[in-house]
Design a protein around this motif. Structure first.
Motif, PDB file in Angstrom:
ATOM      1  N   THR A  42      42.793  34.887  42.169  1.00 26.92           N
ATOM      2  CA  THR A  42      43.781  35.517  42.810  1.00 26.92           C
ATOM      3  C   THR A  42      44.651  34.531  42.953  1.00 26.92           C
ATOM      4  O   THR A  42      45.607  34.858  42.294  1.00 26.92           O
ATOM      5  N   ARG A  46      48.063  33.789  40.461  1.00 28.45           N
ATOM      6  CA  ARG A  46      49.937  34.752  41.349  1.00 28.45           C
ATOM      7  C   ARG A  46      50.574  33.391  41.301  1.00 28.45           C
ATOM      8  O   ARG A  46      51.558  33.297  41.144  1.00 28.45           O
ATOM      9  N   ALA A  68      49.400  43.906  39.496  1.00 25.15           N
ATOM     10  CA  ALA A  68      47.843  43.715  39.571  1.00 25.15           C
ATOM     11  C   ALA A  68      47.654  43.974  40.054  1.00 25.15           C
ATOM     12  O   ALA A  68      47.645  45.312  40.579  1.00 25.15           O
ATOM     13  N   ASN A  70      43.426  45.312  41.535  1.00 23.36           N
ATOM     14  CA  ASN A  70      42.072  45.048  42.186  1.00 23.36           C
ATOM     15  C   ASN A  70      41.054  45.779  42.046  1.00 23.36           C
ATOM     16  O   ASN A  70      41.202  47.214  42.764  1.00 23.36           O
ATOM     17  N   GLU A  73      39.454  48.474  45.003  1.00 24.19           N
ATOM     18  CA  GLU A  73      40.127  49.638  45.500  1.00 24.19           C
ATOM     19  C   GLU A  73      39.725  50.135  44.373  1.00 24.19           C
ATOM     20  O   GLU A  73      40.787  50.905  44.990  1.00 24.19           O
ATOM     21  N   SER A  80      41.911  53.180  37.170  1.00 24.89           N
ATOM     22  CA  SER A  80      43.070  51.789  36.907  1.00 24.89           C
ATOM     23  C   SER A  80      43.567  52.742  36.185  1.00 24.89           C
ATOM     24  O   SER A  80      45.144  51.498  36.029  1.00 24.89           O
TER      25      SER A  80
END
Length: 134
Positions: A42, A46, A68, A70, A73, A80
């Protein structure tokens, strides 16, 4: 770096011609990055995105948006679609079901190309009751 070129576009080798060794083509591609937790995946992405955003602000790159997601999460993979639609549309007030979010994303990216039929079989607004005159 390879990662920066891969994020910008598809990297291919031009060893047979007289041009640069590697050149970046403006093609849509996917990039899958995998590895154990804590190895810098990550952070690397980034960092490259920050560089590309600086180039964008300097006028060296066309406008782009970085979103982004994740996966850790998300409760379900279909979530998504919901998160991606919220980021693309800027609508975070009303939460769409995953199927609706997927449909909105398809319309956003593809337009109404595939929407000739709504599946009801009643796409024609004309009156087909010609048999009433018999």
């Amino acid at each position: 770096s390879f990662l920066k070129k891969a994020i910008r576009g598809l990297v291919h080798s031009n060893k047979d011609g007289g041009g640069e060794e590697d050149e970046t083509m403006n093609l849509k591609s996917s990039l899958f990055i995998a590895g154990p937790p804590g190895t810098g995946k990550t952070a690397s992405v980034r960092s490259i995105i920050a560089e590309l955003q600086r180039e964008q602000h300097e006028g060296k790159l066309p406008e782009f948006n970085f979103i982004a997601l994740n996966g850790m999460e998300l409760r379900h993979p279909f979530d998504s679609y919901v998160k991606f639609w919220e980021a693309v549309s800027g609508t975070r007030k009303e939460r769409l079901p995953a199927g609706d979010a997927a449909h909105e994303l398809e319309n956003y990216f593809c337009g109404d190309q595939g929407e000739e039929s709504d599946g009801s079989g009643d796409d024609d607004d004309s009156d087909d009751d010609d048999d009433d005159d018999d």
